[in-house]
Enzyme design. Structure first.
Site, PDB file in Angstrom:
ATOM      1  N   GLY A  28      27.699  12.427   7.033  1.00  0.00           N
ATOM      2  CA  GLY A  28      29.047  12.241   7.971  1.00  0.00           C
ATOM      3  C   GLY A  28      28.620  10.670   8.358  1.00  0.00           C
ATOM      4  O   GLY A  28      28.177  10.255   7.555  1.00  0.00           O
ATOM      5  N   CYS A  29      29.163  10.602   9.811  1.00  0.00           N
ATOM      6  CA  CYS A  29      29.699   9.426  10.239  1.00  0.00           C
ATOM      7  C   CYS A  29      28.311   8.539  10.423  1.00  0.00           C
ATOM      8  O   CYS A  29      27.405   9.334  11.143  1.00  0.00           O
ATOM      9  CB  CYS A  29      30.592   9.603  11.539  1.00  0.00           C
TER      10      CYS A  29
END
Length: 191
Positions: A28-29
């Site tokens: 993810g981020c």
């Protein structure tokens, strides 16, 4: 005396560098991932960046398009005497949803995929065994995490580094990063 001090310095410098290893994870981020790995004792540094694509020197804008093959990833430098690669795998799997294909929380696209970028066959084998054990123990019904050979890591732009630490009031940090880090810390306290 100078020779003795120089010898001691050189031995400790080269001894420390020999214990440094690198691992690469995407989940993810990268702001979230970096902040989580920085809490792990034995991790010397975590750098946000890009891995898994072929375009040289990708930019954040290019990676966010989802068309480059890159994932937002984190380069983790660790001292293998203080933290094992297996422990980093545990942190990785405990800090995101490895069943979600190409997404984590509000972030969607192949650039947010769950991936382990291995640097050698030993890391690959550790990751394969770890995933097999999670599935065998029925911790997850399925795991979408990809195992990809590390070809090149590009550090992200400077403003992405230590983003959570430097921008505690940013809306994304407050609504996603902070919550994800707190969930991870709560989960690891139980274990």
């Amino acid at each position: 005396m100078r020779k003795l001090l120089l010898t001691i310095f050189l031995c400790s410098f080269f001894g420390l560098n020999a214990q440094k290893q690198k691992a690469y994870f995407a989940s993810g981020c990268f702001w979230c991932v970096e902040a989580i790995f920085e809490t792990v004792p034995g991790v010397l540094n975590a750098v946000s960046g890009y891995a898994g694509g072929v375009l040289p020197n990708p930019t954040y804008r290019e990676v966010c398009s989802g068309k480059t093959g890159y994932a937002e990833a984190v380069e983790v430098t660790f001292n293998e005497k203080n933290v094992s690669y297996e422990k980093l795998l545990e942190v990785f799997f405990n800090s995101h949803d490895p069943t979600a294909l190409n997404r984590q929380g509000p972030d969607v696209g192949t650039q947010y995929r769950s991936a382990i970028f291995y640097v050698d066959t030993e890391q690959k084998r550790f990751a394969e065994r770890y995933i097999s054990a999670l599935l065998k123990d029925r911790k997850y019904d399925r795991i979408t995490t990809t195992l990809e050979e590390m070809n090149r890591f590009y550090p992200a732009e400077k403003y992405h580094q230590d983003f959570v630490k430097n921008n505690p009031n940013h809306p994304y940090v407050m609504s996603v990063s902070k919550k994800r880090k707190e969930q991870f810390l709560k989960k690891t306290k139980k274990d």
